[in-house]
Design a protein around this motif. Structure first.
Motif, short mmCIF file in Angstrom:
data_model
loop_
_atom_site.label_atom_id
_atom_site.label_comp_id
_atom_site.label_asym_id
_atom_site.label_seq_id
_atom_site.Cartn_x
_atom_site.Cartn_y
_atom_site.Cartn_z
N SER A 204 0.84 -1.20 0.00
CA SER A 204 0.00 0.00 0.00
C SER A 204 0.88 1.25 0.00
O SER A 204 1.91 1.28 0.68
N PRO A 205 0.48 2.30 -0.72
CA PRO A 205 1.29 3.53 -0.73
C PRO A 205 1.19 4.32 0.57
O PRO A 205 2.04 5.16 0.84
N ASN A 206 0.16 4.08 1.35
CA ASN A 206 -0.07 4.87 2.56
C ASN A 206 0.48 4.21 3.82
O ASN A 206 0.83 4.90 4.77
N LEU A 207 0.54 2.87 3.83
CA LEU A 207 1.15 2.14 4.94
C LEU A 207 2.35 1.39 4.38
O LEU A 207 2.21 0.31 3.80
N ASN B 215 2.46 7.10 5.28
CA ASN B 215 2.74 8.24 4.41
C ASN B 215 1.40 8.82 3.98
O ASN B 215 0.82 8.40 2.97
N PRO B 216 0.86 9.78 4.74
CA PRO B 216 -0.47 10.32 4.43
C PRO B 216 -0.53 11.12 3.13
O PRO B 216 -1.61 11.39 2.62
N TYR C 95 6.36 14.94 -2.92
CA TYR C 95 5.03 15.30 -3.45
C TYR C 95 4.01 14.25 -3.00
O TYR C 95 3.99 13.88 -1.84
N ASN C 96 3.19 13.80 -3.94
CA ASN C 96 2.17 12.80 -3.59
C ASN C 96 2.53 11.43 -4.14
O ASN C 96 1.67 10.59 -4.37
#
Length: 747
Positions: free
Chosen positions: A198-201, A208-209, A636-637
């Motif tokens: 996952s990109p966020n966890l 990484n919010p 960035y994102n």
């Protein structure tokens, strides 16, 4: 439609054929009766010694608003799906409903028609693969036609997608050029591997919010999942490899929630008539953000890991969960190493039998695959697998070239040939760097072509490969490499630039496609290069950026301007199914171009500072120049792994090394140090969740640096920040621990 006659008999037969073609009602499976009649006619006359084509057709063209005719009699669900795919495309491009008819006589006047057949006319041309196909343009009677034939509905599906690629849209309507294509895949089974990170966890250990949630396929709606699977189907893969790990459970909170999403992907893949593989962590059921206190891998004295009841209970628990996917899959791939917590090969083979037995109990037809990843010696592991009764398994070597010294891969294939073993490739890192490590938008078309050709012209001639998968981890940002991989697994001799042009113009059209192509070729040149050694970040020949930083900067600025000002061409109908509009892919690409620009600027500034130093500039002035030039590459994102953004890491090393070279004290900007320290803190917090007592560590512990690919010096610097601000406490024995460790202790 192809008619098989020899030159001497072509004129007499052609008149008969044209008469029949206008009157015959095409019944059965996609005009196959017509083919049979022609075969009977020719077999009696003895004039089918050499093939010829009916009257050569010019380009087929339909004007906007003109009804297009498709001649087909679909029977199976997949055949109907293929016809609908073609019909939907025609309707959208021509802005008019098209008509599906069962025979050519229903097509009025001299109107063009598209003929579909799920039974190839000449298997000598296309081969025996069910995905093989033939496309021929010709004239039948007064009708310009394009005939698409496949050895099965799977082949017809591939033919339809190739026809869409070859078609051209303009302000007047739609055109199909003269075509004479016979295609069959090099690798029979070609799968994209849906990497579950996952990109966020990140790796289950820090959050990484800022990462764009559109990169997280586990958040997609059911419809987006269908379109995502359809997109990869249209790319040319024959199937999908799903992965199940406990790290996946940590992302969604439970095995049930993750499997619910997995099954949606499985259903979408199956609806396309594709094959499905499940790859599992077969000996790792905790860590990576998932904590199960009931799991142990260490047997009691007198027991093995397989016979110990407590160890066995953990394996049974997770194997039973994996087996819920058995009805969906054709193949199970077991992964026992890295990660894997079994030390004894006999235990591994016993648990392999146990897992396969659970799958076969629910799906007797399921095939076993075993990957050789991190097994120390592929040849030794292969021999032991055979000796332990797994001779019928598909044995999967790694794709990574550097893992095989000269002659070793050849030896492996020779041994497989000697014992008549099935062998394939489990692709990892060749399409991109795994997203828990150094995720980047890569475009690896040239690299893959180079490598695939080496394999095809080398070991594939010793013992042919029947399977090849490639890692699909960065999802929406990685579609260009995935398209290249699929097309090159069909034919590794294809031109890599032409493949990239196909997908760029196939999604964005002729107006915007060239700008997209320029951007992705820039990304390919600066981040990958043409070979494994220029791409692989641990290779001595690896480089980030081309030798000409000024050229990189100019190309990046041009690409950013072109994509930043790009307006979607609403008149163009994309030739691929997409889970998001084309504009979303552009939005997700731009931050990577910004990073490339920033890194090129830094390289140029470093050269200027060195030049100034050579002219005798004072150290104080040089320090100010370095501080002014070091504009950190932003995340960035984008998706950030454990190792961070590669341009940022290389930039940091570049400026710190420059300071040492010029004997100027340089320090990493404070906000970067704090960001890193926060991520280290989260790693320590997650590590504490595995322990009831304080998790203690020494200052040189690998946990402080190795997981991030930092130097020890950098790890100590980030730890110092945590210590100075009360997040980490020092113990009298020289170890350290979280100050508030009880908040994270295992309950």
């Amino acid at each position: 439609m192809s008619i098989f006659v020899d030159k001497a008999g072509s004129s007499s037969i052609r008149s008969i054929v044209q008469s029949i073609s206008m009157q015959l009602n095409f019944q059965g499976a996609f005009i196959s009766n017509f083919i049979v009649m022609i075969g009977l006619l020719c077999s009696g006359s003895g004039i089918c010694q050499s093939p010829a084509v009916a009257t050569e057709a010019p380009a087929l063209r339909w004007s906007r608003g003109e009804m297009a005719y498709v001649v087909a009699t679909p029977e199976t669900a997949l055949e109907k799906r293929v016809v609908k795919r073609l019909s939907d495309y025609l309707s959208q491009v021509l802005r008019c409903e098209n008509k599906v008819v069962s025979n050519l006589s229903s097509v009025p006047g001299n109107r063009p028609a598209i003929l579909l057949s799920a039974n190839a006319i000449n298997k000598q041309k296309v081969g025996s693969s069910p995905e093989a196909y033939n496309i021929e343009t010709s004239i039948i009677g007064k009708h310009p036609v394009v005939r698409l034939s496949g050895n099965s509905a799977l082949g017809l599906k591939q033919a339809v997608q190739r026809l869409l690629i070859k078609s051209s849209q303009d302000a007047l309507g739609l055109a199909i050029p003269p075509l004479h294509l016979n295609e069959s895949p090099w690798i029979a089974r070609r799968e994209w591997t849906l990497c579950p990170w996952s990109p966020n966890l990140v790796r289950g250990v820090f959050n990484n919010p800022n990462a764009d949630k559109r990169l997280n396929v586990w958040l997609y709606s059911n419809q987006q999942i269908k379109q995502y699977a359809n997109m990869f189907d249209a790319f040319g893969f024959s199937g999908c490899q799903l992965m199940e790990t406990v790290a996946s459970y940590s992302i969604l909170g439970s095995p049930e929630a993750f499997q619910d999403r997995q099954m949606k992907f499985a259903e979408a893949v199956r609806a396309n008539g594709q094959q499905l593989t499940l790859w599992v962590w077969a000996a790792q059921f905790n860590d990576y953000g998932w904590y199960d206190s009931s799991v142990t891998y260490t047997p009691q004295k007198g027991y093995t890991a397989f016979t110990d009841p407590k160890v066995r209970a953990g394996f049974e628990k997770y194997y039973n969960g994996y087996a819920k996917m058995a009805p969906y899959v054709d193949m199970l791939i077991t992964h026992f190493y890295d990660p894997g917590s079994l030390k004894n090969r006999n235990d591994i083979f016993n648990y392999m039998r146990l897992l396969v037995g659970k799958f076969k109990a629910k799906n007797p037809a399921v095939q076993l695959g075993v990957d050789f990843w991190a097994s120390d010696s592929d040849s030794a592991y292969m021999k032991q697998l055979v000796d332990n009764g797994f001779k019928d398994a598909l044995l999967l070597e790694s794709s990574m070239p550097h893992l095989y010294p000269p002659g070793e891969r050849e030896h492996l294939h020779a041994e497989a040939k000697k014992q008549n073993l099935k062998i394939g490739v489990w692709g990892w890192h060749t399409a991109e760097i795994e997203t828990d490590q150094n995720p980047m938008m890569h475009v690896n078309a040239k690299l893959l072509k180079n490598f695939y050709q080496q394999i095809k012209n080398g070991v594939d001639k010793i013992q042919p490969l029947s399977y090849w998968s490639e890692m699909e981890a960065y999802h929406l940002n990685n579609i260009f490499t995935q398209y290249a991989a699929s097309q090159l697994l069909w034919n590794p001799d294809r031109d890599a630039d032409e493949i990239l042009r196909e997908i760029a113009e196939g999604i964005w059209g002729p107006r915007n496609g060239p700008a997209i192509l320029d951007a992705i070729q820039l990304i390919q040149d600066v981040r990958s290069g043409p070979t494994w050694d220029t791409y692989w970040i641990w290779s001595k020949q690896h480089r980030l950026g081309t030798p000409d930083a000024h050229s990189d900067l100019k190309r990046a600025e041009n690409a950013i301007a072109a994509l930043g000002n790009m307006q979607t061409d609403t008149s163009f109908v994309p030739k691929f199914p997409l889970p998001f509009p084309p504009s979303v892919f552009v939005e997700l690409m731009l931050p990577h171009l910004w990073q490339i620009r920033q890194f090129a600027e830094s390289r140029i500034e470093v050269d200027k500072i060195r030049e100034a130093a050579g002219k005798g500039t004072s150290k104080q002035a040089l320090k100010k120049m370095i501080e002014a030039a070091w504009k950190p590459v932003r995340e960035y994102n984008t998706w950030v792994g454990m190792f961070g953004t590669l341009e940022a890491a290389k930039q940091e090393k570049m400026f710190l090394d420059l300071g040492k070279e010029l004997e100027v004290e340089v320090q990493t900007p404070g906000w970067i140090r704090w960001r890193d320290a926060n991520r280290l803190l989260q790693v320590l917090q997650n590590r504490q969740r595995s322990f009831k007592e304080p998790f203690t560590f020494k200052a040189d512990a690998p946990v402080l640096w190795r997981a991030f690919n930092w130097t020890k010096e950098k790890g100590l610097d980030r730890l110092k920040l945590l210590q100075e601000n009360g997040c980490v406490s020092n113990n009298s024995d020289g170890t350290s621990q979280l100050t508030n460790w009880e908040e994270y202790r295992r309950k």
